[in-house]
Design a protein around this motif. Structure first.
Motif, mmCIF file in Angstrom:
data_model
loop_
_atom_site.group_PDB
_atom_site.id
_atom_site.type_symbol
_atom_site.label_atom_id
_atom_site.label_comp_id
_atom_site.label_asym_id
_atom_site.label_seq_id
_atom_site.Cartn_x
_atom_site.Cartn_y
_atom_site.Cartn_z
ATOM 1 N N ARG A 218 0.841 -1.197 0.000
ATOM 2 C CA ARG A 218 0.000 0.000 0.000
ATOM 3 C C ARG A 218 0.875 1.246 0.000
ATOM 4 O O ARG A 218 1.740 1.422 0.859
ATOM 5 N N ILE A 220 0.917 5.612 -0.797
ATOM 6 C CA ILE A 220 0.227 6.884 -0.998
ATOM 7 C C ILE A 220 1.266 7.926 -1.399
ATOM 8 O O ILE A 220 2.333 8.012 -0.790
ATOM 9 N N LEU A 241 0.686 3.801 -9.356
ATOM 10 C CA LEU A 241 -0.284 4.407 -8.434
ATOM 11 C C LEU A 241 -1.529 4.768 -9.238
ATOM 12 O O LEU A 241 -1.785 5.940 -9.536
ATOM 13 N N ALA A 266 -2.600 6.693 -5.216
ATOM 14 C CA ALA A 266 -2.495 5.531 -4.336
ATOM 15 C C ALA A 266 -2.353 4.244 -5.135
ATOM 16 O O ALA A 266 -2.871 4.120 -6.245
ATOM 17 N N ILE A 291 -9.120 8.093 1.415
ATOM 18 C CA ILE A 291 -8.476 6.921 0.818
ATOM 19 C C ILE A 291 -8.917 5.678 1.571
ATOM 20 O O ILE A 291 -8.798 5.604 2.807
ATOM 21 N N LEU A 293 -8.064 2.068 2.419
ATOM 22 C CA LEU A 293 -6.865 1.230 2.417
ATOM 23 C C LEU A 293 -7.223 -0.224 2.228
ATOM 24 O O LEU A 293 -8.272 -0.680 2.686
#
Length: 293
Positions: A218, A220, A241, A266, A291, A293
């Motif tokens: 993950r 960002i 992303l 992201a 966002i 996740l």
């Protein structure tokens, strides 16, 4: 017909001469303004053929940007704020307080100067005890930050004092997230180079290489990327992303925003909502995002 072709075939526009493709992609949403103008002309001429023909550019524009006009329906996740705070900002403490109104979990800032840094740190410290500053970019977080480091995204010819990117691991309640904060070189429009984005594009490729080597799933990115989400110069970043939110809202310049060059991107996560915050002492509007996740 020309508007329809530009909207649907903009990736095919050549970039070899003055980076025409990137220039059109920067202002792509504004091509939609041709639709009401042409509609008015069609009505004045009482032309049924023209009215039918207008369905092509209208459909093309809605296909690209119509989703951004729908209200966000998802909740949950984290809130982040991205802001080029400006190295000429006369009220850094007030800017910091304004950014916290959105109650973000992460705040990415660019154009931090040594005189202003202490003001940002003091204003953000109560709610954001964890922070990392490298060069002129910084990250503030509600959650612990570890493994923070400077990233070298300098284009050829830039000195060692040009430091505009960092990477840190945010220890979120549901797992670690890699957070990048970056400020890519500015672009210039003029003769003889046209849309001068070569240095920005080179820096974007270097940043994309760092993201590609990221060990965490993950990721960002909060950044003033000096480019819009459709600009092919940012394609290397979008490859890693892919979640960028909509092309709206615009973030620059504050007085009359014409493009969103401040980005929240992201990977293995989804930007579900994106909006601008009220003006600060900067020439950019802050951008907030949710966002998942």
């Amino acid at each position: 017909m020309l508007v329809s072709l530009l909207l649907t075939c903009h990736p095919l526009l050549p970039n070899g001469i003055g980076r025409l493709g990137s220039l059109v992609q920067t202002f792509l949403p504004w091509l939609g303004l041709a639709v009401p103008v042409l509609l008015a002309l069609a009505v004045l001429r009482r032309s049924a053929v023209a009215l039918v023909a207008l369905s092509l550019p209208a459909a093309a524009w809605l296909g690209l940007f119509g989703g951004a006009l729908l209200p966000a329906t998802e909740s949950g996740g984290i809130t982040v704020v991205q802001h080029n705070a400006s190295d000429e900002n006369a009220d850094p403490a007030g800017t910091a307080r304004a950014l916290t109104e959105a109650r973000p979990d992460l705040i990415g800032l660019q154009e931090l100067t040594p005189p202003a840094l202490s003001a940002y740190a003091a204003a953000l410290a109560p709610d954001y005890p964890y922070h990392s500053v490298r060069g002129t970019v910084g990250l503030w977080s509600r959650y612990p930050l570890v493994d923070d480091r400077l990233l070298d995204i300098r284009p050829a010819g830039f000195g060692t004092d040009w430091n505009r990117a960092l990477r840190a691991t945010a220890r979120m309640p549901d797992g670690d997230v890699a957070v990048y904060v970056a400020h890519l070189p500015s672009v210039r429009l003029g003769l003889p180079d046209g849309f001068g984005s070569a240095r920005r594009d080179e820096s974007a490729r270097l940043l994309a290489s760092a993201v590609a080597a990221e060990r965490l799933d993950r990721v960002i990115l909060l950044g003033d990327l000096n480019g819009t989400v459709h600009d092919r110069g940012l394609a290397p970043l979008r490859a890693h992303l892919p979640s960028t939110g909509s092309a709206f809202p615009f973030s620059w310049p504050t007085a009359l925003p014409v493009a969103r060059i401040d980005q929240v991107m992201a990977g293995s996560a989804t930007v579900t909502d994106l909006w601008s915050l009220p003006p600060t002492g900067s020439d950019h509007l802050p951008i907030a995002a949710r966002i998942r996740l």
